[in-house]
Design a protein around this motif. Structure first.
Motif, PDB file in Angstrom:
ATOM      1  N   LEU A   1     -22.796  19.169 111.321  1.00 10.72           N
ATOM      2  CA  LEU A   1     -23.334  18.632 110.066  1.00 10.72           C
ATOM      3  C   LEU A   1     -23.247  17.113 110.045  1.00 10.72           C
ATOM      4  O   LEU A   1     -24.170  16.434 109.594  1.00 10.72           O
ATOM      5  CB  LEU A   1     -22.568  19.208 108.866  1.00 10.72           C
ATOM      6  CG  LEU A   1     -22.885  20.655 108.485  1.00 10.72           C
ATOM      7  CD1 LEU A   1     -21.919  21.135 107.412  1.00 10.72           C
ATOM      8  CD2 LEU A   1     -24.316  20.777 107.967  1.00 10.72           C
ATOM      9  N   VAL A   2     -22.134  16.572 110.553  1.00  9.43           N
ATOM     10  CA  VAL A   2     -21.988  15.111 110.600  1.00  9.43           C
ATOM     11  C   VAL A   2     -23.107  14.492 111.433  1.00  9.43           C
ATOM     12  O   VAL A   2     -23.735  13.507 111.036  1.00  9.43           O
ATOM     13  CB  VAL A   2     -20.600  14.724 111.163  1.00  9.43           C
ATOM     14  CG1 VAL A   2     -20.557  13.258 111.575  1.00  9.43           C
ATOM     15  CG2 VAL A   2     -19.512  14.989 110.129  1.00  9.43           C
TER      16      VAL A   2
ATOM     17  N   LEU B   1     -29.027   2.121 102.573  1.00 10.13           N
ATOM     18  CA  LEU B   1     -28.243   3.137 101.861  1.00 10.13           C
ATOM     19  C   LEU B   1     -27.112   2.420 101.131  1.00 10.13           C
ATOM     20  O   LEU B   1     -26.357   1.667 101.735  1.00 10.13           O
ATOM     21  CB  LEU B   1     -27.652   4.159 102.834  1.00 10.13           C
ATOM     22  CG  LEU B   1     -28.628   5.134 103.477  1.00 10.13           C
ATOM     23  CD1 LEU B   1     -27.916   5.959 104.527  1.00 10.13           C
ATOM     24  CD2 LEU B   1     -29.263   6.036 102.439  1.00 10.13           C
ATOM     25  N   GLY B   2     -27.021   2.646  99.867  1.00  7.35           N
ATOM     26  CA  GLY B   2     -26.061   1.892  99.065  1.00  7.35           C
ATOM     27  C   GLY B   2     -26.695   0.641  98.485  1.00  7.35           C
ATOM     28  O   GLY B   2     -26.143   0.017  97.589  1.00  7.35           O
TER      29      GLY B   2
ATOM     30  N   ALA C   1     -28.140   6.017  96.315  1.00  2.57           N
ATOM     31  CA  ALA C   1     -27.464   7.253  96.706  1.00  2.57           C
ATOM     32  C   ALA C   1     -28.489   8.231  97.254  1.00  2.57           C
ATOM     33  O   ALA C   1     -29.602   8.345  96.744  1.00  2.57           O
ATOM     34  CB  ALA C   1     -26.733   7.872  95.515  1.00  2.57           C
ATOM     35  N   LEU C   2     -28.108   8.902  98.332  1.00  9.70           N
ATOM     36  CA  LEU C   2     -28.969   9.921  98.927  1.00  9.70           C
ATOM     37  C   LEU C   2     -28.131  11.186  99.084  1.00  9.70           C
ATOM     38  O   LEU C   2     -27.289  11.271  99.973  1.00  9.70           O
ATOM     39  CB  LEU C   2     -29.482   9.440 100.296  1.00  9.70           C
ATOM     40  CG  LEU C   2     -30.346  10.416 101.084  1.00  9.70           C
ATOM     41  CD1 LEU C   2     -31.668  10.674 100.374  1.00  9.70           C
ATOM     42  CD2 LEU C   2     -30.615   9.882 102.493  1.00  9.70           C
ATOM     43  N   ALA C   3     -28.338  12.119  98.173  1.00  6.57           N
ATOM     44  CA  ALA C   3     -27.652  13.414  98.286  1.00  6.57           C
ATOM     45  C   ALA C   3     -28.438  14.237  99.296  1.00  6.57           C
ATOM     46  O   ALA C   3     -29.640  14.450  99.129  1.00  6.57           O
ATOM     47  CB  ALA C   3     -27.599  14.116  96.936  1.00  6.57           C
ATOM     48  N   LEU C   4     -27.768  14.689 100.342  1.00  7.91           N
ATOM     49  CA  LEU C   4     -28.476  15.222 101.503  1.00  7.91           C
ATOM     50  C   LEU C   4     -28.021  16.634 101.848  1.00  7.91           C
ATOM     51  O   LEU C   4     -26.824  16.918 101.879  1.00  7.91           O
ATOM     52  CB  LEU C   4     -28.213  14.272 102.685  1.00  7.91           C
ATOM     53  CG  LEU C   4     -28.936  14.530 103.988  1.00  7.91           C
ATOM     54  CD1 LEU C   4     -30.447  14.449 103.799  1.00  7.91           C
ATOM     55  CD2 LEU C   4     -28.485  13.502 105.026  1.00  7.91           C
ATOM     56  N   THR C   5     -28.999  17.498 102.071  1.00 11.24           N
ATOM     57  CA  THR C   5     -28.725  18.821 102.639  1.00 11.24           C
ATOM     58  C   THR C   5     -29.576  18.953 103.890  1.00 11.24           C
ATOM     59  O   THR C   5     -30.767  18.644 103.849  1.00 11.24           O
ATOM     60  CB  THR C   5     -29.118  19.939 101.656  1.00 11.24           C
ATOM     61  OG1 THR C   5     -28.577  19.638 100.376  1.00 11.24           O
ATOM     62  CG2 THR C   5     -28.582  21.282 102.111  1.00 11.24           C
ATOM     63  N   THR C   6     -28.967  19.372 104.986  1.00  7.79           N
ATOM     64  CA  THR C   6     -29.733  19.541 106.216  1.00  7.79           C
ATOM     65  C   THR C   6     -29.664  20.991 106.661  1.00  7.79           C
ATOM     66  O   THR C   6     -28.649  21.659 106.479  1.00  7.79           O
ATOM     67  CB  THR C   6     -29.177  18.641 107.341  1.00  7.79           C
ATOM     68  OG1 THR C   6     -27.775  18.880 107.477  1.00  7.79           O
ATOM     69  CG2 THR C   6     -29.408  17.174 107.043  1.00  7.79           C
TER      70      THR C   6
ATOM     71  N   HIS D   1     -26.488  14.688 109.582  1.00 11.69           N
ATOM     72  CA  HIS D   1     -26.613  13.670 108.537  1.00 11.69           C
ATOM     73  C   HIS D   1     -26.788  12.279 109.140  1.00 11.69           C
ATOM     74  O   HIS D   1     -27.546  11.463 108.621  1.00 11.69           O
ATOM     75  CB  HIS D   1     -25.397  13.710 107.599  1.00 11.69           C
ATOM     76  CG  HIS D   1     -25.449  14.820 106.601  1.00 11.69           C
ATOM     77  ND1 HIS D   1     -25.215  14.642 105.263  1.00 11.69           N
ATOM     78  CD2 HIS D   1     -25.733  16.127 106.755  1.00 11.69           C
ATOM     79  CE1 HIS D   1     -25.343  15.801 104.633  1.00 11.69           C
ATOM     80  NE2 HIS D   1     -25.640  16.719 105.517  1.00 11.69           N
ATOM     81  N   ARG D   2     -26.093  12.025 110.269  1.00  9.46           N
ATOM     82  CA  ARG D   2     -26.251  10.713 110.915  1.00  9.46           C
ATOM     83  C   ARG D   2     -27.697  10.478 111.335  1.00  9.46           C
ATOM     84  O   ARG D   2     -28.198   9.358 111.248  1.00  9.46           O
ATOM     85  CB  ARG D   2     -25.352  10.621 112.160  1.00  9.46           C
ATOM     86  CG  ARG D   2     -23.942  10.208 111.843  1.00  9.46           C
ATOM     87  CD  ARG D   2     -23.172   9.893 113.120  1.00  9.46           C
ATOM     88  NE  ARG D   2     -21.772   9.628 112.818  1.00  9.46           N
ATOM     89  CZ  ARG D   2     -20.747  10.201 113.443  1.00  9.46           C
ATOM     90  NH1 ARG D   2     -20.966  11.067 114.407  1.00  9.46           N
ATOM     91  NH2 ARG D   2     -19.515   9.886 113.093  1.00  9.46           N
TER      92      ARG D   2
ATOM     93  N   TYR E   1     -29.439   9.395 108.189  1.00 12.90           N
ATOM     94  CA  TYR E   1     -28.989   8.073 107.749  1.00 12.90           C
ATOM     95  C   TYR E   1     -29.538   6.974 108.658  1.00 12.90           C
ATOM     96  O   TYR E   1     -29.822   5.860 108.209  1.00 12.90           O
ATOM     97  CB  TYR E   1     -27.453   8.003 107.756  1.00 12.90           C
ATOM     98  CG  TYR E   1     -26.755   8.823 106.698  1.00 12.90           C
ATOM     99  CD1 TYR E   1     -27.357   9.089 105.474  1.00 12.90           C
ATOM    100  CD2 TYR E   1     -25.470   9.312 106.914  1.00 12.90           C
ATOM    101  CE1 TYR E   1     -26.689   9.829 104.509  1.00 12.90           C
ATOM    102  CE2 TYR E   1     -24.802  10.051 105.952  1.00 12.90           C
ATOM    103  CZ  TYR E   1     -25.420  10.305 104.747  1.00 12.90           C
ATOM    104  OH  TYR E   1     -24.762  11.029 103.792  1.00 12.90           O
TER     105      TYR E   1
END
Lengths: 74, 135
Positions: free
Chosen positions: A44-45, A60-61, A66-71, A48-49, A52
């Motif tokens: 998952l890390v 980002l920031g 904010a980016l709420a992310l589901t992969t 998300h990378r 990002y």
């Protein structure tokens, strides 16, 4: 300020073959669900990378507060 | 050399990550989170009844910069377990709901399928705090 459609297009260009659903009420806070073949065998890390990494240093920031992310792997 | 303080900060961050089994870098404190993502991540950790160290990145802007360069992760919060980056708020929330978080933490409440409790719910055990000595 990017729109949800722009963020969606950036993600789909950045991860070829991916599908992104992006929503935002204010063009500052975004919620994204990204489905891609490229996520297979990634933690998952790492998934998300990949997302990002599409956005530049400080974006980002910054303009994307904010980016709420589901992969998900297709 | 001008980069010496940054190396010291990097060493301090690496030391904190290495010496705490569970450490959360967040905005604000577990008692008073300053961001919804940090609040949600704390709530998930507290729900697993795991003690964790917490570092407030707002204490010094250099912490966030150095941490992100160290972890290759752009956003806050960041949860590390046994020296490894587990993820940010989204991953921690997802892992909490699947029960994976409790498993990674070795927590007794490895049940899973529970909805994330509301942030800042009073009455849970206070988490272990470490001082911000990273400046």
């Amino acid at each position: 300020m990017p729109t949800a459609d722009e963020v969606k297009a950036r993600i789909e260009e950045g991860i070829p073959g991916s599908d992104a659903e992006v929503t935002s009420d204010d063009n500052v806070h975004f919620t994204a669900r990204v489905v891609a073949n490229d996520f297979a065998n990634l933690s998952l890390v790492e998934q998300h990378r990949l997302v990002y990494a599409i956005f530049g240093e400080g974006e980002l920031g910054g303009s994307i507060h904010a980016l709420a992310l589901t992969t998900e792997t297709r | 050399m001008t980069d010496q303080p940054e190396n010291q900060l990097r060493d301090a961050l690496q030391g904190a990550i290495a010496s705490n089994d569970v450490i959360l870098f967040m905005k604000g404190t577990p008692e008073q989170p300053m961001c919804g993502f940090s609040a949600r991540t704390c709530a998930a950790l507290e729900a697993t009844e795991t003690e964790f160290a917490a570092v407030d990145v707002l204490a010094d802007p250099r912490i966030r910069q150095e941490l992100s360069s160290l972890s290759n992760w752009p956003t806050i919060p960041q949860l590390f377990v046994h020296g490894e980056l587990v993820g940010g708020a989204d991953i921690v929330g997802q892992m909490y709901e699947s029960g994976e978080l409790a498993a990674v933490l070795g927590a007794p409440a490895a049940t899973g399928g529970n909805p994330l409790p509301d942030a800042a719910e009073p009455g849970s055990a206070p988490p272990l705090q470490i001082e911000n000595r990273l400046g």
